[in-house]
Design an enzyme around this catalytic site. Structure first.
Site, PDB file in Angstrom:
ATOM      1  N   TRP A 241       0.821  -1.222   0.000  1.00  0.00           N
ATOM      2  CA  TRP A 241       0.000   0.000   0.000  1.00  0.00           C
ATOM      3  C   TRP A 241       0.842   1.253   0.000  1.00  0.00           C
ATOM      4  O   TRP A 241       0.334   2.349  -0.252  1.00  0.00           O
ATOM      5  CB  TRP A 241      -1.033  -0.048   1.118  1.00  0.00           C
ATOM      6  CG  TRP A 241      -1.855  -1.283   0.975  1.00  0.00           C
ATOM      7  CD1 TRP A 241      -2.082  -2.247   1.907  1.00  0.00           C
ATOM      8  CD2 TRP A 241      -2.523  -1.743  -0.230  1.00  0.00           C
ATOM      9  NE1 TRP A 241      -2.837  -3.265   1.379  1.00  0.00           N
ATOM     10  CE2 TRP A 241      -3.116  -2.986   0.081  1.00  0.00           C
ATOM     11  CE3 TRP A 241      -2.657  -1.241  -1.519  1.00  0.00           C
ATOM     12  CZ2 TRP A 241      -3.840  -3.718  -0.871  1.00  0.00           C
ATOM     13  CZ3 TRP A 241      -3.376  -1.968  -2.453  1.00  0.00           C
ATOM     14  CH2 TRP A 241      -3.959  -3.186  -2.125  1.00  0.00           C
TER      15      TRP A 241
ATOM     16  N   ASP B  71      -9.583  -7.935  12.034  1.00  0.00           N
ATOM     17  CA  ASP B  71      -8.736  -9.076  11.646  1.00  0.00           C
ATOM     18  C   ASP B  71      -8.688 -10.083  12.793  1.00  0.00           C
ATOM     19  O   ASP B  71      -9.231  -9.843  13.886  1.00  0.00           O
ATOM     20  CB  ASP B  71      -7.323  -8.596  11.244  1.00  0.00           C
ATOM     21  CG  ASP B  71      -6.698  -9.459  10.140  1.00  0.00           C
ATOM     22  OD1 ASP B  71      -6.585 -10.693  10.334  1.00  0.00           O
ATOM     23  OD2 ASP B  71      -6.329  -8.915   9.092  1.00  0.00           O
TER      24      ASP B  71
ATOM     25  N   GLY C 212     -11.783 -10.451  15.359  1.00  0.00           N
ATOM     26  CA  GLY C 212     -12.911 -11.307  15.005  1.00  0.00           C
ATOM     27  C   GLY C 212     -12.542 -12.246  13.870  1.00  0.00           C
ATOM     28  O   GLY C 212     -11.425 -12.199  13.349  1.00  0.00           O
ATOM     29  N   ASP C 213     -13.522 -13.097  13.522  1.00  0.00           N
ATOM     30  CA  ASP C 213     -13.333 -14.050  12.433  1.00  0.00           C
ATOM     31  C   ASP C 213     -14.478 -13.834  11.450  1.00  0.00           C
ATOM     32  O   ASP C 213     -15.646 -14.033  11.804  1.00  0.00           O
ATOM     33  CB  ASP C 213     -13.350 -15.474  13.013  1.00  0.00           C
ATOM     34  CG  ASP C 213     -13.077 -16.527  11.954  1.00  0.00           C
ATOM     35  OD1 ASP C 213     -13.623 -16.410  10.833  1.00  0.00           O
ATOM     36  OD2 ASP C 213     -12.330 -17.470  12.243  1.00  0.00           O
TER      37      ASP C 213
ATOM     38  N   HIS D  22      -9.484 -13.012  -3.253  1.00  0.00           N
ATOM     39  CA  HIS D  22      -8.549 -13.854  -4.028  1.00  0.00           C
ATOM     40  C   HIS D  22      -7.971 -15.026  -3.226  1.00  0.00           C
ATOM     41  O   HIS D  22      -7.387 -15.929  -3.802  1.00  0.00           O
ATOM     42  CB  HIS D  22      -7.430 -13.009  -4.667  1.00  0.00           C
ATOM     43  CG  HIS D  22      -6.319 -12.615  -3.742  1.00  0.00           C
ATOM     44  ND1 HIS D  22      -5.134 -12.086  -4.204  1.00  0.00           N
ATOM     45  CD2 HIS D  22      -6.205 -12.673  -2.386  1.00  0.00           C
ATOM     46  CE1 HIS D  22      -4.332 -11.844  -3.169  1.00  0.00           C
ATOM     47  NE2 HIS D  22      -4.959 -12.183  -2.065  1.00  0.00           N
ATOM     48  N   ASP D  23      -8.141 -14.994  -1.895  1.00  0.00           N
ATOM     49  CA  ASP D  23      -7.625 -16.093  -1.066  1.00  0.00           C
ATOM     50  C   ASP D  23      -8.515 -17.334  -1.104  1.00  0.00           C
ATOM     51  O   ASP D  23      -8.060 -18.421  -0.742  1.00  0.00           O
ATOM     52  CB  ASP D  23      -7.546 -15.661   0.415  1.00  0.00           C
ATOM     53  CG  ASP D  23      -6.417 -14.676   0.682  1.00  0.00           C
ATOM     54  OD1 ASP D  23      -5.435 -14.671  -0.088  1.00  0.00           O
ATOM     55  OD2 ASP D  23      -6.518 -13.917   1.675  1.00  0.00           O
TER      56      ASP D  23
ATOM     57  N   ASN E  20       0.333 -17.896  -7.749  1.00  0.00           N
ATOM     58  CA  ASN E  20       0.742 -17.784  -6.349  1.00  0.00           C
ATOM     59  C   ASN E  20      -0.391 -18.196  -5.404  1.00  0.00           C
ATOM     60  O   ASN E  20      -0.167 -18.846  -4.383  1.00  0.00           O
ATOM     61  CB  ASN E  20       1.194 -16.364  -6.025  1.00  0.00           C
ATOM     62  CG  ASN E  20       2.085 -16.334  -4.821  1.00  0.00           C
ATOM     63  OD1 ASN E  20       3.270 -16.617  -4.918  1.00  0.00           O
ATOM     64  ND2 ASN E  20       1.519 -16.052  -3.675  1.00  0.00           N
TER      65      ASN E  20
HETATM   66  N1  SAM Z   1      -6.362  -6.569   3.438  1.00  0.00           N
HETATM   67  C1  SAM Z   1      -4.941  -6.654   3.697  1.00  0.00           C
HETATM   68  C2  SAM Z   1      -4.149  -6.112   2.528  1.00  0.00           C
HETATM   69  O1  SAM Z   1      -4.642  -6.115   1.398  1.00  0.00           O
HETATM   70  O2  SAM Z   1      -2.999  -5.700   2.753  1.00  0.00           O
HETATM   71  C3  SAM Z   1      -4.495  -8.070   4.023  1.00  0.00           C
HETATM   72  C4  SAM Z   1      -4.791  -9.103   2.969  1.00  0.00           C
HETATM   73  S1  SAM Z   1      -4.229 -10.730   3.429  1.00  0.00           S
HETATM   74  C5  SAM Z   1      -4.034 -11.524   1.879  1.00  0.00           C
HETATM   75  C6  SAM Z   1      -5.672 -11.497   4.104  1.00  0.00           C
HETATM   76  C7  SAM Z   1      -6.039 -10.980   5.488  1.00  0.00           C
HETATM   77  O3  SAM Z   1      -7.240 -11.623   5.921  1.00  0.00           O
HETATM   78  C8  SAM Z   1      -4.987 -11.242   6.544  1.00  0.00           C
HETATM   79  O4  SAM Z   1      -4.713 -10.076   7.260  1.00  0.00           O
HETATM   80  C9  SAM Z   1      -5.646 -12.299   7.429  1.00  0.00           C
HETATM   81  O5  SAM Z   1      -5.207 -12.262   8.761  1.00  0.00           O
HETATM   82  C10 SAM Z   1      -7.106 -11.963   7.290  1.00  0.00           C
HETATM   83  N2  SAM Z   1      -7.998 -13.086   7.580  1.00  0.00           N
HETATM   84  C11 SAM Z   1      -7.889 -14.344   7.092  1.00  0.00           C
HETATM   85  N3  SAM Z   1      -8.895 -15.099   7.552  1.00  0.00           N
HETATM   86  C12 SAM Z   1      -9.657 -14.292   8.333  1.00  0.00           C
HETATM   87  C13 SAM Z   1     -10.846 -14.501   9.089  1.00  0.00           C
HETATM   88  N4  SAM Z   1     -11.426 -15.698   9.112  1.00  0.00           N
HETATM   89  N5  SAM Z   1     -11.362 -13.449   9.780  1.00  0.00           N
HETATM   90  C14 SAM Z   1     -10.745 -12.237   9.746  1.00  0.00           C
HETATM   91  N6  SAM Z   1      -9.623 -11.975   9.035  1.00  0.00           N
HETATM   92  C15 SAM Z   1      -9.084 -13.005   8.350  1.00  0.00           C
END
Ligand code: SAM
Length: 343
Positions: A163, A209, A233-234, A253-254, A300
């Protein structure tokens, strides 16, 4: 000009790509760019080697290769070569500079590189290689990414550094000033949130997060900013906070489509009418013939996660399927693009 059939110039350059990467990464890990920036005057290989505790021969070859790829400059005086940094190296490769990509390099060199070593198996099996590379189960992507405190910090450093480059373009891709309360879901270190409050001083951003991520973000990446709060949170197993705008940067994308739809539906149900969702991703062209960077990011995602990079129509489809309307796509021309949709 000679054709590639007469002599495969382009192919050979591609073959060499990983070695070029490793030249830069190794110099970065050894501290070459930091030393040259600090010294303010050109240094000999012997001097650099002594300061950084390396062999003179190895350092000389590394410095010469860096000159070859135009990352460093050299002048010879009385038969001795003296090396100095270019402006680009000072700005992006030295650790302390405002636009440093040091953390991006460390993650690519130490984590992405070993994963890509198993690309053959990733393609064969169609799934990530966390098990083969790190001995961790493929189902829990973030358990693998956060397998140690050190790895978590490296990943957060990578996320943070993107960023520095694209943040301003992303937050200004659309006029978001009508959204007062913004939640950045999976907002990691808060780097994009900081760009948001800079561009929209009357808005406040909640970075949401996982607990261990928020803890590390506050400990290692936080800068005093009254307009930003963190919340743990989740987003799959719990509720998401109420907001006018939800940001999902590099989240979709994840994950496979099913999980994305679940998350988007949850957001839709919490979002007020007139509120929105902002997706930030490296978007493929509609025909998937580029950009090369997005095609490579998609590989990736294959080797490291459960998701993929997608063209705009796939995001639009998912957004509309969950009920969002007025989907607008903005390509920034840089690595990351933005999509805004309204409930
Ligand atoms: N949004 C940020 C960026 O673009 O720089 C981080 C992107 S990173 C690929 C994915 C983010 O999702 C990580 O910070 C991860 O900890 C968070 N994450 C993954 N699973 C999650 C969940 N179940 N609840 C909350 N956050 C989650």
């Amino acid at each position: 000009s000679q054709s590639e059939l007469d002599y495969p110039f382009k192919l050979l350059e591609y073959f060499n790509g990983f070695r070029v990467s490793k030249v830069i990464f190794s110099a970065c890990e050894l501290g070459v760019f930091d030393l040259l920036l600090k010294s303010q005057e050109p240094l000999s290989a012997q001097h650099v080697a002594r300061e950084l505790g390396t062999s003179v021969d190895g350092m000389e070859r590394l410095l010469d290769a860096l000159v070859g790829i135009e990352i460093l400059e050299v002048e010879t005086t009385d038969g001795t070569a003296f090396y100095s940094s270019t402006d680009v190296a000072n700005l992006y490769l030295a650790k302390g500079s405002a636009k440093s990509l040091h953390d991006m390099i460390i993650y690519q060199s130490q984590t992405i590189y070993p994963l890509w070593n198993n690309m053959v198996d990733a393609v064969r099996e169609g799934r990530n290689q966390n098990e083969k590379t790190f001995g961790l189960p493929p189902e829990d992507v973030f358990q693998a990414i956060y397998r140690s405190e050190e790895e978590m910090l490296k990943f957060m450093g990578l996320m943070n550094s993107s960023w520095v480059l694209d943040g301003h373009d992303i937050v200004t891709a659309f006029n978001l000033s009508c959204f007062q309360t913004i939640v950045d879901l999976g907002g990691c270190t808060g780097a994009l949130a900081r760009e948001m409050v800079k561009a929209y001083p009357s808005s406040s951003v909640t970075v949401f997060d996982l607990p261990q991520v928020v803890e590390s973000a506050q400990k290692h990446f936080s800068q005093e900013n009254d307009a930003i709060v963190f919340q743990t949170g989740d987003f799959f197993s719990g509720d998401v906070p109420a907001a006018d705008l939800y940001v999902l940067a590099r989240i979709i994308h994840d994950w496979p489509e099913e999980k994305c739809l679940t998350l988007l539906k949850k957001i839709y149900n919490t979002c007020r009418p007139g509120g929105g969702v902002l997706l930030v991703e490296a978007m493929l062209f509609e025909n998937r013939r580029g950009p090369v960077m997005a095609q490579i990011f998609s590989l990736n995602m294959l080797v490291q996660a459960e998701g993929r990079e997608r063209p705009p129509s796939e995001y639009t489809h998912m957004l509309k399927k969950t009920g969002f309307q007025n989907v607008q796509v903005c390509r920034t021309g840089k690595s990351y693009d933005a999509i805004l949709a309204i409930r």
